[in-house]
Design a protein around this motif. Structure first.
Motif, PDB file in Angstrom:
ATOM      1  N   ALA A   1      -0.486   1.187  -1.295  1.00 27.31           N
ATOM      2  CA  ALA A   1      -0.026   1.264   0.099  1.00 27.31           C
ATOM      3  C   ALA A   1       1.442   0.917   0.189  1.00 27.31           C
ATOM      4  CB  ALA A   1      -0.853   0.326   0.967  1.00 27.31           C
ATOM      5  N   ALA A   2       1.837  -0.133  -0.573  1.00 24.82           N
ATOM      6  CA  ALA A   2       3.233  -0.540  -0.548  1.00 24.82           C
ATOM      7  C   ALA A   2       4.115   0.554  -1.133  1.00 24.82           C
ATOM      8  CB  ALA A   2       3.416  -1.839  -1.330  1.00 24.82           C
ATOM      9  N   GLU A   3       3.640   1.186  -2.204  1.00 26.56           N
ATOM     10  CA  GLU A   3       4.415   2.232  -2.863  1.00 26.56           C
ATOM     11  C   GLU A   3       4.598   3.443  -1.957  1.00 26.56           C
ATOM     12  OE1 GLU A   3       2.347   3.104  -6.437  1.00 26.56           O
ATOM     13  OE2 GLU A   3       2.855   1.210  -7.398  1.00 26.56           O
ATOM     14  N   THR A   4       3.604   3.731  -1.147  1.00 25.77           N
ATOM     15  CA  THR A   4       3.657   4.950  -0.352  1.00 25.77           C
ATOM     16  C   THR A   4       4.114   4.718   1.098  1.00 25.77           C
ATOM     17  OG1 THR A   4       1.293   4.719   0.183  1.00 25.77           O
ATOM     18  CG2 THR A   4       1.872   6.078  -1.725  1.00 25.77           C
TER      19      THR A   4
ATOM     20  N   ALA B   1      13.617  -7.704   3.362  1.00 20.69           N
ATOM     21  CA  ALA B   1      13.269  -9.125   3.318  1.00 20.69           C
ATOM     22  C   ALA B   1      11.758  -9.325   3.259  1.00 20.69           C
ATOM     23  CB  ALA B   1      13.845  -9.837   4.547  1.00 20.69           C
ATOM     24  N   ALA B   2      11.000  -8.362   3.801  1.00 20.74           N
ATOM     25  CA  ALA B   2       9.538  -8.444   3.794  1.00 20.74           C
ATOM     26  C   ALA B   2       8.931  -7.822   2.537  1.00 20.74           C
ATOM     27  CB  ALA B   2       8.977  -7.758   5.033  1.00 20.74           C
ATOM     28  N   GLY B   3       9.781  -7.365   1.625  1.00 18.27           N
ATOM     29  CA  GLY B   3       9.284  -6.820   0.363  1.00 18.27           C
ATOM     30  C   GLY B   3       9.216  -5.317   0.294  1.00 18.27           C
ATOM     31  N   TYR B   4       9.717  -4.624   1.336  1.00 14.33           N
ATOM     32  CA  TYR B   4       9.720  -3.161   1.339  1.00 14.33           C
ATOM     33  C   TYR B   4      11.131  -2.690   0.987  1.00 14.33           C
ATOM     34  CZ  TYR B   4       5.232  -3.579   3.680  1.00 14.33           C
ATOM     35  OH  TYR B   4       3.933  -3.887   3.993  1.00 14.33           O
ATOM     36  N   ASP B   5      11.288  -2.306  -0.269  1.00 13.91           N
ATOM     37  CA  ASP B   5      12.608  -1.974  -0.796  1.00 13.91           C
ATOM     38  C   ASP B   5      12.689  -0.479  -1.070  1.00 13.91           C
ATOM     39  OD1 ASP B   5      14.984  -1.710  -2.211  1.00 13.91           O
ATOM     40  OD2 ASP B   5      14.725  -3.629  -3.244  1.00 13.91           O
TER      41      ASP B   5
ATOM     42  N   ASN C   1       9.483   0.470  -3.377  1.00 18.42           N
ATOM     43  CA  ASN C   1       8.182   0.797  -2.788  1.00 18.42           C
ATOM     44  C   ASN C   1       8.266   1.322  -1.359  1.00 18.42           C
ATOM     45  OD1 ASN C   1       8.974  -1.516  -1.525  1.00 18.42           O
ATOM     46  ND2 ASN C   1       7.201  -2.755  -2.108  1.00 18.42           N
ATOM     47  N   LEU C   2       9.425   1.818  -0.970  1.00 17.36           N
ATOM     48  CA  LEU C   2       9.585   2.315   0.388  1.00 17.36           C
ATOM     49  C   LEU C   2      10.362   3.622   0.397  1.00 17.36           C
ATOM     50  CD1 LEU C   2       9.466   1.859   3.525  1.00 17.36           C
ATOM     51  CD2 LEU C   2      11.705   0.758   3.287  1.00 17.36           C
ATOM     52  N   LYS C   3       9.807   4.612   1.076  1.00 19.15           N
ATOM     53  CA  LYS C   3      10.548   5.838   1.308  1.00 19.15           C
ATOM     54  C   LYS C   3      11.220   5.719   2.671  1.00 19.15           C
ATOM     55  CE  LYS C   3      10.210  10.857   1.766  1.00 19.15           C
ATOM     56  NZ  LYS C   3       9.318  12.035   1.817  1.00 19.15           N
ATOM     57  N   TRP C   4      12.532   5.759   2.685  1.00 22.26           N
ATOM     58  CA  TRP C   4      13.329   5.544   3.904  1.00 22.26           C
ATOM     59  C   TRP C   4      14.144   6.796   4.178  1.00 22.26           C
ATOM     60  CZ3 TRP C   4      14.625   1.687   7.520  1.00 22.26           C
ATOM     61  CH2 TRP C   4      15.842   1.829   8.179  1.00 22.26           C
ATOM     62  N   GLU C   5      14.043   7.292   5.390  1.00 23.70           N
ATOM     63  CA  GLU C   5      14.868   8.437   5.773  1.00 23.70           C
ATOM     64  C   GLU C   5      15.491   8.191   7.135  1.00 23.70           C
ATOM     65  OE1 GLU C   5      14.751  13.300   6.467  1.00 23.70           O
ATOM     66  OE2 GLU C   5      13.025  12.270   5.582  1.00 23.70           O
ATOM     67  N   TYR C   6      16.787   8.443   7.214  1.00 27.56           N
ATOM     68  CA  TYR C   6      17.511   8.269   8.483  1.00 27.56           C
ATOM     69  C   TYR C   6      18.207   9.570   8.862  1.00 27.56           C
ATOM     70  CZ  TYR C   6      21.420   7.190  11.579  1.00 27.56           C
ATOM     71  OH  TYR C   6      22.328   7.214  12.599  1.00 27.56           O
TER      72      TYR C   6
ATOM     73  N   ILE D   1      21.431  -1.581  14.694  1.00 26.53           N
ATOM     74  CA  ILE D   1      19.968  -1.604  14.796  1.00 26.53           C
ATOM     75  C   ILE D   1      19.355  -1.021  13.524  1.00 26.53           C
ATOM     76  CG2 ILE D   1      17.959  -0.643  15.985  1.00 26.53           C
ATOM     77  CD1 ILE D   1      19.548  -0.707  18.573  1.00 26.53           C
ATOM     78  N   ARG D   2      19.832   0.153  13.137  1.00 28.15           N
ATOM     79  CA  ARG D   2      19.324   0.815  11.923  1.00 28.15           C
ATOM     80  C   ARG D   2      19.420  -0.104  10.713  1.00 28.15           C
ATOM     81  NH1 ARG D   2      23.593   4.781  10.165  1.00 28.15           N
ATOM     82  NH2 ARG D   2      24.489   2.769   9.568  1.00 28.15           N
ATOM     83  N   ASP D   3      20.590  -0.710  10.512  1.00 29.57           N
ATOM     84  CA  ASP D   3      20.797  -1.561   9.336  1.00 29.57           C
ATOM     85  C   ASP D   3      19.951  -2.829   9.418  1.00 29.57           C
ATOM     86  OD1 ASP D   3      22.600   0.364   8.541  1.00 29.57           O
ATOM     87  OD2 ASP D   3      24.384  -0.787   9.124  1.00 29.57           O
ATOM     88  N   GLY D   4      19.768  -3.358  10.636  1.00 25.78           N
ATOM     89  CA  GLY D   4      18.934  -4.547  10.803  1.00 25.78           C
ATOM     90  C   GLY D   4      17.486  -4.274  10.462  1.00 25.78           C
ATOM     91  N   VAL D   5      16.986  -3.106  10.864  1.00 29.87           N
ATOM     92  CA  VAL D   5      15.616  -2.710  10.521  1.00 29.87           C
ATOM     93  C   VAL D   5      15.457  -2.639   9.007  1.00 29.87           C
ATOM     94  CG1 VAL D   5      13.909  -0.850  10.606  1.00 29.87           C
ATOM     95  CG2 VAL D   5      15.185  -1.457  12.672  1.00 29.87           C
ATOM     96  N   ARG D   6      16.385  -1.953   8.361  1.00 33.90           N
ATOM     97  CA  ARG D   6      16.309  -1.783   6.901  1.00 33.90           C
ATOM     98  C   ARG D   6      16.371  -3.136   6.184  1.00 33.90           C
ATOM     99  NH1 ARG D   6      20.716   2.087   5.125  1.00 33.90           N
ATOM    100  NH2 ARG D   6      21.995   0.277   5.659  1.00 33.90           N
ATOM    101  N   ASP D   7      17.246  -4.028   6.641  1.00 35.53           N
ATOM    102  CA  ASP D   7      17.376  -5.348   6.005  1.00 35.53           C
ATOM    103  C   ASP D   7      16.108  -6.179   6.200  1.00 35.53           C
ATOM    104  OD1 ASP D   7      19.916  -4.625   5.253  1.00 35.53           O
ATOM    105  OD2 ASP D   7      20.942  -5.816   6.788  1.00 35.53           O
TER     106      ASP D   7
END
Length: 329
Positions: A31-34, A61-65, A69-74, A51-57
């Motif tokens: 789940a974390a990986e996907t 901090a919660a372990g979603y990098d 283990n995180l797919k991030w698209e902006y 706001i965008r950068d604060g969300v990502r940070d």
């Protein structure tokens, strides 16, 4: 035989429990990986970028990098609501873990595109007026978020501290942005109760901001700007008119003070991003968006810019400078 049978049963239970634990751990890791978080902003400017950068940070901090283990698209819609709708549909088709929609037009586009994918709005002044949620309570739908709603009475108090003898307050805004329309209506009523008048100047596009500001010359004592995205994204055009005409600018966005406003009482948008990120993390960990109430921030900060005040023909009082969280040099 009895002790052997009991031992065998115990071993079997142990094996089953171990297998279950492995399965659960593997599932959690999977789940974390996907986990996929997609972010849509109506436009790029310092407050929305924060706001965008604060969300990502906060996710990191919660372990979603994003590196692990995180797919991030902006994506930014570059101020175009039609583009926002296209991006929203694309994001919904990706079926991500959550979509973060920054600013009202983005949130409206995403909410219109899905009733199932979790949506977390941020930087929306009035989510009820924008028809994102019916009330501030848990929505029971797929939508929750964090508002940047500000108490307008405190905004008026700041206007009067900057320009004590003000009678006419100007406001440049986009009439197509729901939040700005709400602010205009409420501000007009509140100002009237204190013997002040609001003079409106519509700027539906960023190129309209300069001409709209010029239309207020000779009619107003001060110009107030809320967190209208068109105005904030092209704030320098407004600053030029204010400097040339000696009309003080009072803002709701603290970053606008760094760009030439005299003062602002507003939210730290990086903090708002972190607050939004915490909501996203709750969803990634299994909570339903509809079970999470919409939030606001009460961490107001006062920014002042003495150099801008001088250019715009006002002198800031010692008390105002003393009360400032940040004095922009």
């Amino acid at each position: 035989m009895k002790s052997f049978t009991q031992a065998a049963k115990a071993a079997t239970v142990t094996l089953i429990a171990g297998a279950a634990a492995i399965t659960f751990a593997t599932g959690a890791a999977h789940a974390a990986e996907t986990a996929t978080v997609e972010v849509l902003s109506i436009v790029e400017h310092p407050a929305l970028d924060a706001i965008r950068d604060g969300v990502r940070d906060e996710l990191k901090a919660a372990g979603y990098d994003a590196a692990k283990n995180l797919k991030w698209e902006y994506q930014s819609a570059q101020g175009n609501t039609g583009t926002a709708a296209q991006i929203a549909r694309k994001f919904v088709g990706d079926n991500p873990s959550a979509i973060v929609a920054i600013a009202t037009p983005s949130a409206q586009a995403v909410v219109a595109a899905t009733k199932t994918v979790p949506v977390v709005y941020s930087g929306v002044t009035d989510p009820v007026a924008a028809q994102l949620v019916k009330t501030w309570a848990p929505s029971g739908t797929n939508v929750t978020g964090v508002s940047d709603k500000l108490p307008l009475d405190k905004q008026i108090a700041l206007i009067k501290r900057v320009v004590p003898n003000a009678k006419n307050v100007g406001m440049v805004y986009n009439p197509g942005e729901a939040n700005s329309v709400v602010v205009v209506k409420q501000l007009k009523s509140l100002l009237a109760q204190q013997g002040l008048t609001l003079k409106e100047a519509a700027a539906p596009r960023t190129v309209d901001i300069g001409p709209a500001a010029k239309s207020l010359i000779g009619k107003v004592d001060v110009i107030y700007t809320n967190t209208d995205n068109n105005v904030v994204s092209a704030y320098e055009a407004l600053v030029k008119v204010a400097n040339d005409a000696k009309i003080p600018l009072v803002a709701a966005d603290t970053d606008s003070v760094k760009r030439g406003a005299v003062a602002a009482l507003g939210i730290d948008y990086s903090d708002l991003g972190h607050q939004t990120g915490k909501v996203v993390v709750r969803i990634l960990k299994g909570e339903k968006a509809g079970a999470i109430a919409s939030e606001t921030s009460n961490k107001l900060q006062l920014y002042v810019n003495p150099a801008a005040a001088q250019k715009q023909g006002v002198k800031l009082s010692d008390d105002l400078l003393k009360d400032a969280t940040t004095v922009v040099k």
